[in-house]
Design a protein around this motif. Sequence first.
Motif, mmCIF file in Angstrom:
data_model
loop_
_atom_site.group_PDB
_atom_site.id
_atom_site.type_symbol
_atom_site.label_atom_id
_atom_site.label_comp_id
_atom_site.label_asym_id
_atom_site.label_seq_id
_atom_site.Cartn_x
_atom_site.Cartn_y
_atom_site.Cartn_z
ATOM 1 N N GLU A 7 -9.730 -4.632 -6.288
ATOM 2 C CA GLU A 7 -10.849 -3.694 -6.418
ATOM 3 C C GLU A 7 -10.659 -2.451 -5.542
ATOM 4 O O GLU A 7 -10.832 -1.318 -5.989
ATOM 5 N N GLU A 8 -10.282 -2.691 -4.285
ATOM 6 C CA GLU A 8 -10.203 -1.548 -3.373
ATOM 7 C C GLU A 8 -9.063 -0.602 -3.744
ATOM 8 O O GLU A 8 -9.167 0.610 -3.542
ATOM 9 N N ILE A 9 -8.010 -1.156 -4.356
ATOM 10 C CA ILE A 9 -6.921 -0.287 -4.794
ATOM 11 C C ILE A 9 -7.365 0.535 -6.009
ATOM 12 O O ILE A 9 -7.037 1.715 -6.133
ATOM 13 N N LEU A 10 -8.161 -0.095 -6.893
ATOM 14 C CA LEU A 10 -8.667 0.654 -8.053
ATOM 15 C C LEU A 10 -9.565 1.800 -7.593
ATOM 16 O O LEU A 10 -9.501 2.909 -8.125
ATOM 17 N N THR A 11 -10.393 1.531 -6.599
ATOM 18 C CA THR A 11 -11.260 2.592 -6.068
ATOM 19 C C THR A 11 -10.404 3.722 -5.500
ATOM 20 O O THR A 11 -10.686 4.902 -5.702
ATOM 21 N N TYR A 12 -9.358 3.320 -4.805
ATOM 22 C CA TYR A 12 -8.452 4.310 -4.205
ATOM 23 C C TYR A 12 -7.785 5.165 -5.284
ATOM 24 O O TYR A 12 -7.749 6.389 -5.187
ATOM 25 N N PRO A 65 -14.873 5.566 -10.246
ATOM 26 C CA PRO A 65 -14.413 4.183 -10.202
ATOM 27 C C PRO A 65 -14.792 3.408 -11.468
ATOM 28 O O PRO A 65 -14.037 2.557 -11.930
ATOM 29 N N MET A 72 -10.166 7.629 -6.764
ATOM 30 C CA MET A 72 -10.418 8.764 -5.894
ATOM 31 C C MET A 72 -9.262 9.769 -5.949
ATOM 32 O O MET A 72 -9.476 10.971 -6.076
ATOM 33 N N PHE A 115 0.840 -1.194 0.000
ATOM 34 C CA PHE A 115 0.000 0.000 0.000
ATOM 35 C C PHE A 115 0.878 1.248 0.000
ATOM 36 O O PHE A 115 0.587 2.228 -0.667
ATOM 37 N N TYR A 167 -12.325 1.202 -13.729
ATOM 38 C CA TYR A 167 -12.690 -0.200 -13.972
ATOM 39 C C TYR A 167 -12.747 -0.481 -15.481
ATOM 40 O O TYR A 167 -12.285 -1.523 -15.944
#
Lengths: 174, 668
Positions: A52-57, A66, A60, A19, A70
């Motif tokens: 997924e959560e890294i892509l959202t991050y 997102p 942002m 991270f 994606y």
Amino acid sequence: MDTDILTEEPQAMIPRRRFEKVNEIIERNGKLQAVLIPILQEVQAEYRYLPEEILTYIAMVLNLSPATVYGVATFYAQFSLEPKGKYVIKICDGTACHVRGSDPVKDAIRKRVGLKEGCPTTTDLKYTVETISCLGACGLAPVIMINEKIYGQMTPQAINIIIDKLETEEGDAK
Amino acid sequence: MNTLSVDHQTVAIKNEKSLLELIRNMGIELPTFCYNSELSIYGACRMCVVEIEGRGIVASCSTPPAPGMKIFTNSPRVQRVRKTVLELLLANHDRECTTCEKSGHCKLQELAERFGVRKIRYGERDLKLPLDTSGKSLVRDPNKCILCGDCVRMCWEVQGIGVLNFSNRGSKVQVGPAFNKNLAEVDCVNCGQCSAICPTGAIVVKSEIDAAWTALHDPTKLVVVQVAPAVRVALGEEFGLPAGEIVTGKVVAALKKLGFDKVFDTCVSADLTVLEETHELVERLENPADLPLFTSCCPAWVKYAEHNEPEFLKHLSTCRSPQQMFGSLVKKYWAKEMGKKPEDIFTVSIMPCTAKKFEITRPEFTTDGIPDVDLVLTTQELARMIRESGLLFHQLEAASFDTPFGFTSGAGVIFGASGGVAEAALRAAYEMISGKVLEQVNFEEVRGFQGLKEAAVNLDGNEIKVAVVHGLGNAKKLIGKIKTGKSFYHFVEVMACPGGCIGGAGQPVAVEKAVKEARAKGIYHADILSQLRKSQDNPIIAKLYEKWLEQPNSHEAHATMHTKYITRGRITGEDIQLLTSKHQQKLDVAVCVGTCCYLKGSYDTLQELMRRADQAGIGDQINLHATFCLEGCSQSPSVRINEEIVGGVSPEQVDSVFTSKILNRSQR
């Protein structure tokens, strides 16, 4: 309370380091929408896939939706949203390799690493097996590629030798 | 003079940006799915193709006119290409036209008919993808998507949200939210503009007609209906009347014939909203705090703010929307007067809006398990019910709204158009501040279709700066300017849909701006026709305060006519795991890296926490993760330690929070 501590796992610290890496990658490339693809490439190199959560991050931080990130991540074949194995074995199934017997080679690899039907990656995340269209080494058909290394004129027998060698190296490294 | 020829006819090139524009101006209706004058040029559907001598087939929407071009709009090649394109689109389209929600309004159906496609040579779609019925307002059917991208561009370019986008590649391309999530799991605000622009039935409004009939046929229920202002200037379009024609009387008559026991006017609660909101504004002007005051009538805007502008939530008026004020009036006060229990009354609203369907499900608007408003029908759904019942709309004798919620001022009616709420509030604010009678009631500056309308209004010596925006993309830009201090206003009206409620996604399908302009004209005409023009003059409102609500912003009014807002994350999803505890007794620490917290430096907070944990040697006792929204945006950056949310944990604050809340609970 030391008895509570489970067996020491060096991997346990990996997510954190990664991270930090994601932030390093973003800072280095700049928080620009134009550098989304280089960022995704570097993040994938770090995680071996795009969580997924890294892509959202990333969406942002870059002020993108997102859904846009994606869209980019699913457009290019180079990106994977599923975790990939430590060793990615690419079997060339271009015309030349196909006629020279890439299918039996593929079957041998899948059997050797113990892949279930329909799964590209082993449950221990060690191997991912996929076919690709052409590696551009038709003279060596059938060809496979393990991570960055090319192996030519493959046979089901040769597969065993190569994977034996990988396993030995793996053992030595430990 | 620069000329070109179209079908052997010489035409002068004026300022047309594309051949499509030029050819359409000549009176030739080129077919298209993906061209829309309000959106960027996409050039994907290939229906608008023309043949240019020497260049072959080109898409006219993305080709600028050039002198000397010889263009053919209907050559054999053009005809062949268009038909093939249609056939290919239809081959990949779920062709269950008869049972499709969009049947009769579908552009694909219309063009297939127009071009006489009778046979599809390419077989049928074999893959059935699941429908997304998760949302309260919209249903997505990917099997009917033709990948024109209209919804994608609408959501991003006009609304500034970007819920929908293309994913995958080649034959697997789909349009949908990120990570294949459902609409209910992402930051969709239910404005429905995607469904309004979708040429097929791939995104449609969730129909509640069956539930409406069930209530109407239930003898134990008193079924009450309210009609929103924008409905009265658009419903006629469904029955062949011109856009903007005021059909209020016919709407009331139709609703009575359909079996509604009482037909009321939402404009009454709009008048009430004006008084409550203007009092709030005057209060904030007197003790300057949380300015500008933003309107809160539009549920799509409210949800947008909850997702994206958590720091601005305290700027939103606490007034419920007119729809919800109405529900409250009916179920909490009027029911008693009628000797009914709230659960024996079923309230329906006829709305131009899809987000209203979501709004009624908000927990704040349910009292003791009974929703204030039970059901929302769009203008289109009402039209369908009228058709279903066989009523001939144009022959209906006009009828009047029922008492006590049947008499409205013009100010309540103009809520239907962008700028209307602001204008109604100004009419009230002037008299409230100056104590004088307002003679000139029209505030033309806030009317019209410009994306941002600004007015500096002199209210008896006090200059009030007002901004009106419609389309959430415009709201986003305006908020950006307010945040950076480039702009300052006292009062801001926001409507999510272009044009305001008259352009709502529940209205009859209208892509052309002219239709929306005609509806707006109708609204302002209805204002002029009103006996009273100001909300504060409405005797019904005076009575409401006298009987039930005491006075504007009273304790009672606050309990039943006002609301509160919550912060919402942009997307549901998993946390990023950073440290994993190996102890049984572990401490769970989550650092919010959602938009608000991230911008306030939560990443550094996170780094600092990890550094401190290492330093103290307790890294293995903490479950540390980064999470996307702790919904404590007003005091970001937020950190959750086990169940406790601690706000304001800037990197500098980490040390004290770490010592007081983490270190003492650890085991070393």
